[in-house]
Design an enzyme around this catalytic site. Sequence first.
Site, PDB file in Angstrom:
ATOM      1  N   LEU A 517       0.735  -1.244   0.122  1.00  0.00           N
ATOM      2  CA  LEU A 517      -0.005  -0.001  -0.064  1.00  0.00           C
ATOM      3  C   LEU A 517       0.941   1.153   0.090  1.00  0.00           C
ATOM      4  O   LEU A 517       0.524   2.278  -0.659  1.00  0.00           O
ATOM      5  CB  LEU A 517      -0.787   0.130   1.234  1.00  0.00           C
ATOM      6  CG  LEU A 517      -1.979  -1.011   1.209  1.00  0.00           C
ATOM      7  CD1 LEU A 517      -2.663  -0.926   2.589  1.00  0.00           C
ATOM      8  CD2 LEU A 517      -3.096  -0.727   0.230  1.00  0.00           C
ATOM      9  N   GLY A 520       5.671   3.551   4.879  1.00  0.00           N
ATOM     10  CA  GLY A 520       5.463   4.450   6.071  1.00  0.00           C
ATOM     11  C   GLY A 520       6.827   4.918   6.485  1.00  0.00           C
ATOM     12  O   GLY A 520       7.786   4.373   5.860  1.00  0.00           O
ATOM     13  N   GLY A 521       6.696   5.802   7.398  1.00  0.00           N
ATOM     14  CA  GLY A 521       8.238   6.058   8.016  1.00  0.00           C
ATOM     15  C   GLY A 521       8.663   5.103   8.881  1.00  0.00           C
ATOM     16  O   GLY A 521       9.872   4.894   8.943  1.00  0.00           O
ATOM     17  N   PHE A 522       8.109   3.732   9.413  1.00  0.00           N
ATOM     18  CA  PHE A 522       8.487   2.621   9.836  1.00  0.00           C
ATOM     19  C   PHE A 522       8.779   1.657   8.949  1.00  0.00           C
ATOM     20  O   PHE A 522       9.427   0.495   9.610  1.00  0.00           O
ATOM     21  CB  PHE A 522       7.552   2.480  10.960  1.00  0.00           C
ATOM     22  CG  PHE A 522       7.524   3.618  12.093  1.00  0.00           C
ATOM     23  CD1 PHE A 522       8.166   3.657  13.027  1.00  0.00           C
ATOM     24  CD2 PHE A 522       6.491   4.495  11.874  1.00  0.00           C
ATOM     25  CE1 PHE A 522       8.271   4.575  13.980  1.00  0.00           C
ATOM     26  CE2 PHE A 522       6.663   5.456  12.729  1.00  0.00           C
ATOM     27  CZ  PHE A 522       7.304   5.612  13.641  1.00  0.00           C
ATOM     28  N   VAL A 525       4.055  -1.040   4.351  1.00  0.00           N
ATOM     29  CA  VAL A 525       2.677  -1.324   4.441  1.00  0.00           C
ATOM     30  C   VAL A 525       1.976  -2.207   3.715  1.00  0.00           C
ATOM     31  O   VAL A 525       2.078  -1.767   2.349  1.00  0.00           O
ATOM     32  CB  VAL A 525       1.746  -0.030   4.910  1.00  0.00           C
ATOM     33  CG1 VAL A 525       0.524  -0.289   5.509  1.00  0.00           C
ATOM     34  CG2 VAL A 525       2.364   0.691   5.873  1.00  0.00           C
ATOM     35  N   ASP A 636       2.070  14.691  14.809  1.00  0.00           N
ATOM     36  CA  ASP A 636       2.418  14.690  13.395  1.00  0.00           C
ATOM     37  C   ASP A 636       0.992  14.600  12.739  1.00  0.00           C
ATOM     38  O   ASP A 636       0.619  13.763  11.815  1.00  0.00           O
ATOM     39  CB  ASP A 636       3.100  13.597  12.798  1.00  0.00           C
ATOM     40  CG  ASP A 636       3.727  13.816  11.661  1.00  0.00           C
ATOM     41  OD1 ASP A 636       3.359  15.164  10.832  1.00  0.00           O
ATOM     42  OD2 ASP A 636       4.270  12.938  11.139  1.00  0.00           O
TER      43      ASP A 636
END
Length: 831
Positions: A517, A520-522, A525, A636
């Site tokens: 998808l 993300g920052g981590f 996804v 954020d």
Amino acid sequence: MRLRSFAAVVFFPLLLLAATLVAICSGADRLAPDLPLLDDGASSLVSDSGRFRLGFFSPNGSVNRYVGVWYAEIPVQTVVWIANREQPVTSRFGNLSMTRNGTLVLVDGSASAVIWSTASFSPALVNPVAQLLDDGNFVVREEAEPDGFAWQSFDFLTDTFIPGMMLGQRKLRTGRIIDIKMASWASDIDPAPGRYSFGLDVQGDPQLFLWYGTRPHWRAGSWNGRWLSGVPEVKDRSDGLVDFDVEPNQVTYLPSNKSTAILRWVVHNSGHLQLVVWLETQRAWNVIWYVPKDLCDSVSSCGPNGYCRPSSSPVCACLQGFHPKNPRNWELLDGSDGCVRTTTLDCQNGTDGFWLQSGTKLPDTARATVNASLSLEQCKELCLKNCSCRAYAASNISSSGSGSGCIIWATDLTDITVYQGGLGQDLYVKLAAADLASEPSPNHSLRKYMVVMLVILPLAIIFLACVAYFIWRKKRSKFILCVHISENAEEKNLELPLFDLSTIRDATDNFSIDNKLGEGGFGPVYKGKLEDDREIAVKRLSNASTQGAAEFKNEVTLIAKLQHRNLVRLLGCCIQGGERMLIYEYMANGSLDAILFDEHQGALLDWTKRYKIILGIARGLLYLHHDSRLRIIHRDLKASNVLLDKEMNPKISDFGMARIFGGEESEANTKRVVGTYGYMAPEYVMDGIFSVKSDVYSFGVLVLEMVTGQKNRSLSHTKLQLNLLGHIWMMWKQGKCLDLVDKNVGRSFSEDEVLRCAKIGLLCVQESPIDRPTISSVLTMLGSMEDDISLIPEPKQPGFFSSADSYGNSAMRDPHSLATERESFTELEGR
Ligand SMILES: *[C@@H]1O[C@H](CO)[C@@H](O)[C@H](O)[C@H]1NC(C)=O
Ligand SMILES: *[C@@H]1O[C@H](CO)[C@@H](O)[C@H](O)[C@H]1NC(C)=O
Ligand SMILES: *[C@@H]1O[C@H](CO)[C@@H](O)[C@H](O)[C@H]1NC(C)=O
Ligand SMILES: *[C@@H]1O[C@H](CO)[C@@H](O)[C@H](O)[C@H]1NC(C)=O
Ligand SMILES: *[C@@H]1O[C@H](CO)[C@@H](O)[C@H](O)[C@H]1NC(C)=O
Ligand SMILES: *[C@@H]1O[C@H](CO)[C@@H](O)[C@H](O)[C@H]1NC(C)=O
Ligand SMILES: *[C@@H]1O[C@H](CO)[C@@H](O)[C@H](O)[C@H]1NC(C)=O
Ligand SMILES: *[C@@H]1O[C@H](CO)[C@@H](O)[C@H](O)[C@H]1NC(C)=O
């Protein structure tokens, strides 16, 4: 009332005739003997001016039939009273009739069984009539006596409290005293009495309670002339919205003169007492206030002689002159043992004095003594003389704020909350002279010091180790929340589902690129589908974290506890083979920014949807800031962190990666500014100070983006060097705000709502955090029925007025964090 009685007397025969002729089906307001109300799909009673309707209904999702009263003018059927809540009619042959002597009887025609009836009257009524009144009360009376009710539905409440209703003790005609209470439904589809109830406890100084079974669940407290001790905020909000008449043994909800808003109090089967308002513009009910909402709302969370502070951590503290009875548990955040007196009172010698604890929800008054005719000075003397007196307070606050009357406690002081922001009442606690000085005794402070060292030191070491590791590892490693495990003492029972790695592999087609998808920052996804067809989103954390499995789980459990309609729900996690994954519910419509800022897709969001999204985000934020167990600052909030489900309901995401606020702080300072340019408040970018008000700023930006369809950063008015905020501000001052509405919204929008949103947005982005409203007042302003927008304060100039200056300043601070707009970090941070 008076008018009605006049009419009834003068035109009595006429009315009788009319009622008989018109019959039930076309909406008469009364039921007479031999004129039954049948469940034929068309018959109902309608009150005189058409506000309420009485008839047969089924709750949503049930086939059972009930006789109830609901708002006739509100399209969402909302039942305020039910006759046979415990015994449904299971056929479609219900028949509500009145006997010749005035008894109401509900019969199941298919079985000829009596389902429900009112008690019979003695002496029996001669010429009875049952009437649905305009306040929703269904009454039985003598035809010729309009004001003397032999029976009324308001004596038998269900889960709803509306103007005209009363809680507490009432003497019936028969002389019997009944206790009028509300009780929740058993479930959403079953109106039988559930476990939660709300009513008046008349012991001592009478108090309103929300009960779970027979156990107090939340104490609203007693009425002090201006507010309920446990609901100080409703005084401020009342202004014609909520008006009570309080007599010793009963509380009556008065119809408000000022407001035409339709409000009701509901005991929901989730255990919440809610104040709900009908929003005509949304065609929906909106919860504007509810309890319990924080730890302090559960009765006695801080034990005897302790008090609770809703926005602090730990929430419990001891009253002046008291220390924790069980220091070990106390430090582990279990305050239930409460506090004990440090120096015994010296009553005979008369050296005792009083310590003023201001801003309180007064202690439980069930065993207190009240004398309303004393002055506060007399109360003090009485308490000094009486050796069993532990504390006193005024029983009556006048509108000028001064107190009179006397409440005396001769028992331990329990269930005290200390509010912030000038709310609450003064409590005078009797202390020995030694404890009146503000220095705690040395012994005690030493002991406290040692406990603090024992508990904090190991945590601090772990924390520092984490910090060191992360700094060493990678500046941008994102995984957070090393410490604050201590919050979990009592949370062990909330287990988070652990997913099997193979399950996740199957669900995501072995992390196929087609299912990705985004990134993300981590970490990436993926979309997935479980065997039971549930759609999920899997966040595969990059291998940066070295946290132990237990700690990871602990943390995730903490995040999983944040459950709110407007937060993305964490379904579970997966820890296996070096993999760490978070499993979320899948959001079909992706992130808000992808739709909002897209030239074509933007049209999917008409104004009604946008308004709904704004409300939803505000509710989610309110939950993070005030209502969840932990106070959380998102840091954020931005369009790309708001996800939309199938029905375009907004859900805030990435909140788990935000900072959990601890300690006494209501704001904090950080060396490293994280967040997204355009959404960050000036004080945060420039000084690294963040607070709930910096989230409010981001929210304001988001609202203004919703109105204009423009990114805060992308619009620059070249001549003036204004950014979006500056531009809107200029237009606002010139009264031309409506020109800025997103073209994608089209022409059909409520100007009032748009202006209201623009104004609220501007209030939220004001330069000074103090000027910005809290998210709860934002919600009040968004949902308030006073249509006059001028009641909302005028905004001042926004922070970051000009794009040039903001860029300069923030770039100096942390160029890295401003490098890409999409980038967002959250840092490793303990307390
Ligand atoms: C009943 O449920 C349907 C579908 O969930 C919903 O559209 C409708 O508004 C509900 N009615 C009431 C009275 O809640
Ligand atoms: C309804 O009940 C009343 C009184 O019990 C009875 O007289 C009447 O016949 C009933 N009507 C129907 C349609 O069952
Ligand atoms: C009233 O009528 C009902 C049903 O007809 C009967 O059961 C009851 O005894 C009557 N009550 C009195 C006081 O007459
Ligand atoms: C509302 O109106 C009634 C009668 O018109 C009056 O007695 C009452 O004091 C008013 N209440 C308020 C709060 O103004
Ligand atoms: C009263 O005060 C005296 C002297 O300060 C002290 O010795 C005595 O114990 C006190 N009495 C009580 C009952 O505390
Ligand atoms: C309240 O105080 C007054 C004045 O001391 C006294 O006369 C009255 O009896 C007291 N009332 C109660 C209920 O104790
Ligand atoms: C002291 O106050 C308590 C509670 O108000 C009361 O029960 C008790 O009788 C009082 N004692 C004296 C001596 O007045
Ligand atoms: C409360 O105080 C006000 C003003 O002093 C007074 O008018 C009112 O009667 C008092 N109420 C009670 C219940 O004593």
